[in-house]
Design an enzyme around this catalytic site. Structure first.
Site, PDB file in Angstrom:
ATOM      1  N   PRO A  98      33.460  32.405  -5.974  1.00 22.06           N
ATOM      2  CA  PRO A  98      34.671  32.391  -5.152  1.00 22.06           C
ATOM      3  C   PRO A  98      35.750  31.493  -5.780  1.00 22.06           C
ATOM      4  O   PRO A  98      35.422  30.422  -6.298  1.00 22.06           O
ATOM      5  CB  PRO A  98      34.209  31.836  -3.805  1.00 22.06           C
ATOM      6  CG  PRO A  98      32.750  31.611  -3.885  1.00 22.06           C
ATOM      7  CD  PRO A  98      32.270  31.903  -5.269  1.00 22.06           C
ATOM      8  N   GLY A 102      35.871  25.075  -5.325  1.00 26.39           N
ATOM      9  CA  GLY A 102      35.106  23.943  -5.857  1.00 26.39           C
ATOM     10  C   GLY A 102      33.929  24.364  -6.706  1.00 26.39           C
ATOM     11  O   GLY A 102      33.138  23.535  -7.141  1.00 26.39           O
ATOM     12  N   LEU A 103      33.794  25.670  -6.968  1.00 29.74           N
ATOM     13  CA  LEU A 103      32.657  26.148  -7.760  1.00 29.74           C
ATOM     14  C   LEU A 103      33.006  26.377  -9.228  1.00 29.74           C
ATOM     15  O   LEU A 103      32.209  26.917  -9.991  1.00 29.74           O
ATOM     16  CB  LEU A 103      32.100  27.438  -7.142  1.00 29.74           C
ATOM     17  CG  LEU A 103      31.160  27.210  -5.957  1.00 29.74           C
ATOM     18  CD1 LEU A 103      30.995  28.486  -5.150  1.00 29.74           C
ATOM     19  CD2 LEU A 103      29.797  26.724  -6.433  1.00 29.74           C
ATOM     20  N   GLY A 104      34.206  26.017  -9.610  1.00 27.22           N
ATOM     21  CA  GLY A 104      34.562  26.073 -11.039  1.00 27.22           C
ATOM     22  C   GLY A 104      34.857  27.470 -11.556  1.00 27.22           C
ATOM     23  O   GLY A 104      34.654  27.751 -12.741  1.00 27.22           O
ATOM     24  N   SER A 105      35.377  28.350 -10.699  1.00 23.36           N
ATOM     25  CA  SER A 105      35.553  29.741 -11.134  1.00 23.36           C
ATOM     26  C   SER A 105      36.486  29.848 -12.344  1.00 23.36           C
ATOM     27  O   SER A 105      36.220  30.628 -13.262  1.00 23.36           O
ATOM     28  CB  SER A 105      36.051  30.618  -9.985  1.00 23.36           C
ATOM     29  OG  SER A 105      37.422  30.469  -9.798  1.00 23.36           O
ATOM     30  N   SER A 106      37.549  29.071 -12.374  1.00 27.09           N
ATOM     31  CA  SER A 106      38.502  29.214 -13.489  1.00 27.09           C
ATOM     32  C   SER A 106      37.856  28.807 -14.813  1.00 27.09           C
ATOM     33  O   SER A 106      37.982  29.517 -15.826  1.00 27.09           O
ATOM     34  CB  SER A 106      39.779  28.405 -13.226  1.00 27.09           C
ATOM     35  OG  SER A 106      39.475  27.046 -13.004  1.00 27.09           O
ATOM     36  N   ASP A 149      34.792  20.046 -14.943  1.00 28.10           N
ATOM     37  CA  ASP A 149      34.405  21.443 -14.684  1.00 28.10           C
ATOM     38  C   ASP A 149      34.078  22.180 -15.983  1.00 28.10           C
ATOM     39  O   ASP A 149      33.017  22.771 -16.139  1.00 28.10           O
ATOM     40  CB  ASP A 149      35.557  22.206 -14.001  1.00 28.10           C
ATOM     41  CG  ASP A 149      35.664  21.904 -12.530  1.00 28.10           C
ATOM     42  OD1 ASP A 149      35.191  20.838 -12.106  1.00 28.10           O
ATOM     43  OD2 ASP A 149      36.226  22.741 -11.801  1.00 28.10           O
TER      44      ASP A 149
HETATM   45  O1  PMV Z   1      38.329  22.116  -9.087  1.00 23.89           O
HETATM   46  P1  PMV Z   1      37.357  21.471  -8.197  1.00 23.89           P
HETATM   47  O2  PMV Z   1      37.521  21.841  -6.768  1.00 23.89           O
HETATM   48  O3  PMV Z   1      35.947  21.526  -8.657  1.00 23.89           O
HETATM   49  O4  PMV Z   1      37.718  19.910  -8.140  1.00 23.89           O
HETATM   50  C1  PMV Z   1      37.859  19.177  -9.285  1.00 23.89           C
HETATM   51  C2  PMV Z   1      37.397  17.786  -9.071  1.00 23.89           C
HETATM   52  C3  PMV Z   1      38.478  16.723  -9.007  1.00 23.89           C
HETATM   53  O5  PMV Z   1      37.813  15.506  -9.311  1.00 23.89           O
HETATM   54  C4  PMV Z   1      39.053  16.649  -7.604  1.00 23.89           C
HETATM   55  C5  PMV Z   1      39.614  16.958  -9.994  1.00 23.89           C
HETATM   56  C6  PMV Z   1      39.220  16.796 -11.442  1.00 23.89           C
HETATM   57  O6  PMV Z   1      40.042  17.176 -12.292  1.00 23.89           O
HETATM   58  O7  PMV Z   1      38.144  16.267 -11.752  1.00 23.89           O
END
Ligand code: PMV
Length: 311
Positions: A98, A102-106, A149
């Site tokens: 999704p 927060g699951l790193g899709s990009s 990520d």
């Molecule tokens: O992109 P996400 O939702 O996995 O969040 C990244 C984690 C943060 O610490 C909030 C931002 C970062 O660049 O590390």
């Protein structure tokens, strides 16, 4: 020729990691991004069509469109391979990760593209190099990403991560189970990172103290994971969550899921990633994971994923 990459979850240290504190992230193998290259029977030689139906994206590759993440990923991948497409090609991207949750899709999509192109041109691509290239694309998405990520996804192993330092894969002494629950609310990383930055400009001392406490928790968690002291892990997750709440990135949806996780026997639960929405993660014994999933769904999770760390 298909390249793939897993999703990821941040176990400890999100947000604080942007300010130099350590963080821990794990790959989530239950969801994946895949990129497949095939030759087209017709089309101009050297052309490359990019298709990503799940996000409604379709375009010819254009190396000047470096403001567009998929285009930039393809450009970096081709350049890294040291070759040029001769036939007419199609690159098809599919992902069941999704987006903005927060699951790193990009980062997973970028790493899958890098791997598919490397394989097509029979070029080698070390995980560390894939992480570096994917970081360039992450910058388009988030502005100032910490790099966690792209690192955990390219490495495909749990990592202890400090911004600007070499990647540190972690040894997991005793595997453990996490249940992830998607709140269904999107979590725009850029906006949440910016909100934290603004809060810090108003009250730097309180925010920096919270970041330091989060960093200490990540260090203690590393000791627990590498030393097999899993009973410490749940309480550390909950302590990290309290600090995330304090810095203002939790949300009512996440709080509801976290409360439900505790009621269903999780030994720790917290949001994971940027917060505001997106996913939460809970630590659970394997014989209770199904009832935890049911409880999370009853509490509003649109999807749950069980992932084992360290096997
Ligand atoms: O992109 P996400 O939702 O996995 O969040 C990244 C984690 C943060 O610490 C909030 C931002 C970062 O660049 O590390």
């Amino acid at each position: 020729m298909t390249g793939s990459a897993p999703g990821k979850a941040i176990l400890f240290g999100e947000h604080a990691v942007v300010y130099g504190q350590p963080a821990i992230a794990v790959p989530v193998q239950g969801v994946t991004a895949r990129a497949t290259i095939r030759r087209l029977s017709e089309g101009p030689p050297g052309s490359l069509r990019i298709e990503a139906p799940s996000i409604g994206f379709a375009a010819e590759f254009d190396e000047d469109r470096t403001d567009e993440p998929l285009q930039l990923a393809v450009k970096l991948a081709i350049r890294e391979s040291g070759s040029q497409p001769q036939a007419a090609l199609e690159l098809r991207i599919e992902s069941d990760i999704p987006v903005a949750s927060g699951l790193g899709s990009s980062a997973a999509v970028t790493v899958a593209i890098l791997r598919a192109v490397a394989e097509y041109f029979e070029a080698s691509l070390a995980p560390q190099r894939a992480a570096e290239l994917a970081y360039q694309v992450e910058q388009l998405h988030h502005g100032t990403p910490s790099g966690i990520d792209n690192s955990v996804i390219a490495l495909g192993q749990p990592i202890y991560f400090v911004r600007g330092q070499d990647l540190q894969p972690m040894r997991v002494a005793q595997p453990f189970l996490l249940v992830l629950a998607d709140s269904g609310k999107r979590s725009p990383t850029r906006e949440l990172v910016e909100a934290v930055r603004q809060r810090r400009s108003v009250d730097p001392e309180a925010m920096d103290a919270a970041f330091r406490s989060i960093g200490e928790i990540a260090d203690r968690a590393r000791t627990a994971i590498e030393g097999g002291g899993l009973e410490a892990l749940g309480p550390l997750m909950s302590a990290n969550q309290a600090l995330l709440q304090e810095i203002g990135v939790s949300s009512p949806e996440l709080e509801r899921l976290i409360a439900a996780a505790h009621e269903a026997g999780a030994s720790g639960a917290k949001l994971s990633g940027a917060g505001g929405g997106g996913i939460m993660i809970a630590l659970i014994d394997s014989d209770r994971s199904a009832s935890l999933e049911a409880a999370l769904q009853a509490a509003g999770a649109v999807r749950t994923i069980v992932t084992e760390v360290g096997r």
